[in-house]
Design an enzyme around this catalytic site. Sequence first.
Site, short mmCIF file in Angstrom:
data_model
loop_
_atom_site.label_atom_id
_atom_site.label_comp_id
_atom_site.label_asym_id
_atom_site.label_seq_id
_atom_site.Cartn_x
_atom_site.Cartn_y
_atom_site.Cartn_z
N HIS A 175 0.82 -1.22 0.00
CA HIS A 175 0.00 0.00 0.00
C HIS A 175 0.85 1.27 0.00
O HIS A 175 0.31 2.38 0.03
CB HIS A 175 -0.93 0.04 1.22
CG HIS A 175 -1.90 -1.10 1.27
ND1 HIS A 175 -2.79 -1.36 0.26
CD2 HIS A 175 -2.13 -2.05 2.23
CE1 HIS A 175 -3.53 -2.43 0.58
NE2 HIS A 175 -3.13 -2.86 1.76
N ASP A 190 -2.67 -11.04 -1.86
CA ASP A 190 -3.17 -10.51 -0.59
C ASP A 190 -4.65 -10.15 -0.78
O ASP A 190 -5.08 -9.83 -1.88
CB ASP A 190 -2.37 -9.25 -0.23
CG ASP A 190 -2.68 -8.71 1.14
OD1 ASP A 190 -1.86 -8.90 2.05
OD2 ASP A 190 -3.74 -8.05 1.30
N HIS A 249 -6.18 -7.61 0.11
CA HIS A 249 -6.34 -6.19 -0.22
C HIS A 249 -5.62 -5.89 -1.53
O HIS A 249 -4.53 -6.40 -1.76
CB HIS A 249 -5.73 -5.31 0.88
CG HIS A 249 -6.30 -5.55 2.24
ND1 HIS A 249 -5.77 -6.46 3.14
CD2 HIS A 249 -7.39 -5.01 2.85
CE1 HIS A 249 -6.49 -6.46 4.25
NE2 HIS A 249 -7.48 -5.59 4.11
N ASP A 292 -4.08 -13.06 4.23
CA ASP A 292 -5.29 -12.51 4.86
C ASP A 292 -6.58 -12.74 4.07
O ASP A 292 -7.65 -12.31 4.52
CB ASP A 292 -5.11 -11.01 5.19
CG ASP A 292 -4.55 -10.20 4.04
OD1 ASP A 292 -4.40 -10.75 2.92
OD2 ASP A 292 -4.26 -9.00 4.26
#
Length: 349
Positions: free
Chosen positions: A165, A200, A202, A289
């Site tokens: 990110h 991931d 996200h 995750d």
Amino acid sequence: MHLFFDDRQMQHLPQQYMVHGRIVDPFENPNRASNLIAALGPAGLAPAQVADAGLGPIAKIHQADYLDFLKVAYADFQALPKAGPEVLANVHSYRGASDGLTRGRCKPTGILGRAGWYMGDMSCAIMAGTWEAAYWSAQTAVTATDSLLATGKASFALCRPPGHHAYTDRASGFCYLNNAAIAAERLRSQFASVAIIDFDTHHGDGTQAIFYARPDVFYGSVHTDPSAYYPHFAGYADEFGSGAGAGFNLNLPLPQGADDAAYIRANASLAREVQRLGCQTLVLSAGWDAHKDDPLSKLNVTTAAFARIGDIWGSLNLPTVIIQEGGYSLQASAEAAPAFMRAFLAAAR
Ligand SMILES: [Zn+2]
């Protein structure tokens, strides 16, 4: 396969993280690293030492003014009257979603304005040890990349804090330095084209933005639909890259509740795209995750799916650096990561 990690990555231990309007303990903490080291040993990952390659590889991705901010932010913030325990911004600047490479320089000189400019959200608090830990997390990615370049064998960088990110000039989502981007840029010294694949849960909005206009680094991601999930402003299926980079970005968002079959299918689609584009080397942004037991997960993905995708990515037989991203259930990560690695190593032989 070697596992690279440096103890100095443990020095980042923030106390504050905003969830649904409440400050809570961050899910991203040092226990994640020790948990993975213990879980991956039996899967054949031997710990190896991280070298210091200096700021050079980091500065190829991140702007100098942003790196200066990360180094001094905590000390500057502590000089504020009644300063809190760590740097958190209370005002944020406007920034576009995907093609975010140019926004000029930060005009504020005060620490609150600089924090709002360089920090994208309230999940990347900066404390005394943050710069040191982020620096060594990035060095871990660099050493793992150099190991691949020297030996031709896949390597695993246990990067913590994570990186996908982080933008060229912005921290967000537990991330400060974009370890996968730093690894990909370093691989470009020997390979004409690199694929970064991010599984991931996200979307890796920072990685996408860094390479959005470039044809030499393909970014492909499977993740939870961002329309009601972090990072909200990027990760949509219509983001294909811009300019010379058009066609070198592929997002496969999954609806909340998506199961193993959907997650595996999306990974297989991304693998086909890597082959179609003829990418010569692979960086995997590996997050655990998506697992249904992860506290941040909205998917219904089980450990078995991580074994299946380990097989998919190992079967490509590309020179590969695996970069640790998210995964916040110690139990689920301790199952998913070794399941992935065993399958990856078995397929890559
Ligand atoms: Zn994540």
